[in-house]
Scaffold this active site. Structure first.
Site, mmCIF file in Angstrom:
data_model
loop_
_atom_site.group_PDB
_atom_site.id
_atom_site.type_symbol
_atom_site.label_atom_id
_atom_site.label_comp_id
_atom_site.label_asym_id
_atom_site.label_seq_id
_atom_site.Cartn_x
_atom_site.Cartn_y
_atom_site.Cartn_z
ATOM 1 C CB SER A 159 33.518 46.196 47.109
ATOM 2 O OG SER A 159 33.879 46.179 48.751
ATOM 3 C CE1 TYR A 204 35.470 41.181 46.877
ATOM 4 C CE2 TYR A 204 35.377 42.952 48.510
ATOM 5 C CZ TYR A 204 35.107 42.268 47.336
ATOM 6 O OH TYR A 204 33.724 41.996 47.156
#
Length: 248
Positions: free
Chosen positions: A139, A153
């Site tokens: 990501s 995350y």
């Protein structure tokens, strides 16, 4: 013809990758927790591309024994797995110290520990074959520590990127290739309940088209879509904190 194994393939980015890879002439090994959604996706793909082969299996990636069983079962099905895309992930999270440890732990276990199990299983197959293409979906949040609900995350996505980069260093010059994808804001199940639509958010189809293109080119790393995320990469990593906080 290439055989591609995709985890987290029942919806979102994984399902759209399956559709686009099938359209490009690839056979598919698809796994996710929701077998009924995989069966619907399989039927959709075969209706559009009846000459494709699609195998599906239920898999909760946090069940480590099942990860190895399912990956090796797919290898038995196809004899060769050419590419494995580690895509399954979770977006839960809360600011640290606010009483939501269980949400952060679940994200850490799914996004990092389960990705480690998938990486182990994938590399067992590739080492046995002597070749393959290992793809890790990270990501853009991995570029720098993120605040509040994104803290855990982002840390997991940095961790899995380093797992893949470590493999690339080890395997440099050998016939096992490694790609790390850094998606920006792409519409998916993980963000479709957000009340505030980010202006940089692109459709699942457009975002995944960039992902699939980078994978098929076997790029070592790719920020996807490349605009605006490729030029944003050094900014996210090196901008002074006062500026970085305004950007996010």
């Amino acid at each position: 013809m290439t055989t591609i194994l995709i985890t987290g393939a029942s919806a979102g980015l994984g399902a759209e990758m399956a559709r686009q890879f099938a359209a490009r002439g690839n056979d598919l090994a698809l796994c996710a927790r929701r077998l009924e959604k995989l069966e619907v996706l399989k039927a959709e793909i075969l209706a559009a591309h009846p000459d494709r082969r699609v195998e599906v299996r239920a898999l909760d990636v946090t069940d480590e024994d099942a990860v190895f069983e399912v990956f090796h079962a797919f290898a038995d099905d196809f004899a060769t797995i050419d590419r494995i895309v580690i895509n399954a992930g979770l977006g839960k999270g809360a600011p640290l110290g606010t009483g939501r440890y269980e949400a952060n732990r679940e994200t850490a276990m799914t996004n990092f520990v389960a990705a480690l199990a998938q990486s182990e299983a994938a590399m067992e197959i590739f080492r046995d074959q002597g070749r393959g293409h290992f793809v890790m979906v990270s990501s853009m949040s991995a570029m720098r520590g993120m605040p509040k609900t994104m803290t855990t995350y982002a840390a997991t996505k940095a961790g899995v990127a380093h797992l893949a980069e470590g493999l690339r260093t080890e395997l440099h010059g050998k016939p096992i290739k490694v790609t790390v994808l850094y998606p920006g804001y792409i519409e998916s199940e993980m963000n479709d309940r957000s009340e505030n639509r980010n202006p940089l958010l692109v459709s699942t189809e457009k975002g995944v088209r960039a992902m699939v293109g980078a994978i098929e080119r076997e790029k070592a790393t790719a920020c996807v879509p490349s605009w605006p995320w490729a030029p944003m990469k050094p900014v996210m990593r090196h901008a002074p904190l006062s500026i970085f906080k305004k950007l996010i």
